[in-house]
Design an enzyme around this catalytic site. Structure first.
Site, PDB file in Angstrom:
ATOM      1  N   LYS A  75      -3.790  -7.579   5.251  1.00 32.19           N
ATOM      2  CA  LYS A  75      -2.574  -7.172   5.961  1.00 32.19           C
ATOM      3  C   LYS A  75      -2.859  -6.493   7.308  1.00 32.19           C
ATOM      4  O   LYS A  75      -2.028  -6.544   8.217  1.00 32.19           O
ATOM      5  CB  LYS A  75      -1.726  -6.249   5.080  1.00 32.19           C
ATOM      6  CG  LYS A  75      -1.129  -6.954   3.875  1.00 32.19           C
ATOM      7  CD  LYS A  75      -0.219  -6.042   3.071  1.00 32.19           C
ATOM      8  CE  LYS A  75       0.382  -6.783   1.893  1.00 32.19           C
ATOM      9  NZ  LYS A  75       1.371  -5.960   1.167  1.00 32.19           N
ATOM     10  N   ASP A 112       7.663  -6.378   3.642  1.00 33.23           N
ATOM     11  CA  ASP A 112       7.458  -5.380   2.587  1.00 33.23           C
ATOM     12  C   ASP A 112       8.464  -4.237   2.693  1.00 33.23           C
ATOM     13  O   ASP A 112       8.941  -3.730   1.672  1.00 33.23           O
ATOM     14  CB  ASP A 112       6.046  -4.794   2.664  1.00 33.23           C
ATOM     15  CG  ASP A 112       5.001  -5.685   1.998  1.00 33.23           C
ATOM     16  OD1 ASP A 112       5.380  -6.498   1.142  1.00 33.23           O
ATOM     17  OD2 ASP A 112       3.812  -5.557   2.344  1.00 33.23           O
TER      18      ASP A 112
END
Length: 292
Positions: A75, A112
């Site tokens: 990420k 997210d």
């Protein structure tokens, strides 16, 4: 006669990570593709850190590739390999979704944050006198969660193995906020702290770390640190019912499991990949499919 596999000619997206076999994203996206009758597919791809740059170079040249979801440990590593970042990814400093544009350029975003907030939205839409979140973990997912909670006016206690790293994350993501950094093991031992009146408050406890995940060390948290009526949220999805959530339920707290965030973040990504809203009225059937 062409020997090309028909499935190979479909537009597709995928999830990448290391490891990746445990990912439930293919089940979620595949379920929605099936329900909507789309001519598309969603795969998983094991990509090691040292192969990440080559993977993205190959995929950006593939016009059928719509993009990918990004899971641990990539990420943060994908950031310098993309052509642009959307504001939410730039603010968080982590990407969990990459979209291939028509010209082959790659845009990084982060689903997210909205995915994490989705199961809390009904409560967040209420007015509170005070909001406090105890967030455990300082990785990529934690960055999205901290940024999301800061925008929702929470005071955050961020716990990590390295409190200095936690402090730096808070200062980076919300420098104006009155947040606190603490060592993760602070929450392992019981406390006799007497909580004040929590009427009108919203208290949240979040495991944003991989602790408690299959193959990882356990998360040690003593629920004497949890104010009355706290909501306990674990983003781990394997196992779905973690020991952390079991202990919270036994202590009488409301809980949110990792599938809630996973499905919520996938909703946003799916629309970006395939241009269609997923059929969220089928969430119970989807959960059953995931857990089968």
């Amino acid at each position: 006669m062409s020997t090309t596999n028909q499935a190979d000619a479909l537009p597709y997206a995928e999830v990448i990570g290391d490891p990746i076999a445990q990912s439930k994203s293919p089940v979620i996206h595949g379920f929605w593709i099936e329900k909507l009758g789309l001519s598309a597919r969603y795969d998983h791809c094991h990509v090691r850190l040292e192969d990440l740059e080559d993977y993205l170079a190959r995929r950006r040249a593939d016009p059928l590739w719509r993009g990918c979801n990004v899971t641990m440990p990539h990420k943060l590593a994908v950031l310098p390999l993309l052509d642009r970042l959307e504001p939410i990814a730039e603010a968080i400093g982590a990407v969990n979704t990459i979209v291939r544009e028509d010209d082959g350029t790659l845009t990084g975003t982060n689903t997210d944050a909205p995915g994490f907030l989705e199961p809390l939205r009904a409560t967040l839409d209420k007015t509170h006198l005070f909001r406090m979140a105890r967030v455990l973990g300082t990785g990529g997912a934690a960055r999205a969660i901290v940024a999301a909670l800061a925008r929702e006016h929470f005071t955050i206690v961020l716990a990590g193995r390295n409190p200095t790293k936690a402090r730096a994350m808070l200062d980076e993501l919300d420098p104006e906020g009155e947040h606190h950094a603490i060592a993760l093991d602070h929450f392992a031992d019981p406390t006799d702290f007497a909580f004040d009146d929590r009427q009108g408050c919203f208290d949240l406890i979040v495991n944003a770390s991989p602790l408690g995940m299959t193959g990882q060390p356990p998360l040690t948290f003593d629920f004497s640190h949890a104010p009355p009526a706290s909501v306990v949220y674990d983003i781990v999805t394997s196992p779905l019912e973690t020991n952390f959530l079991k202990a919270a339920q036994e202590a009488g707290f409301a809980t949110v499991d990792g599938l809630s965030m996973l499905i919520g973040q996938a909703d946003v990504a799916f629309e970006r990949f395939f241009g269609a809203k997923p059929p969220r009225g089928d969430d119970e059937e989807l959960r059953a499919r995931i857990l089968a």
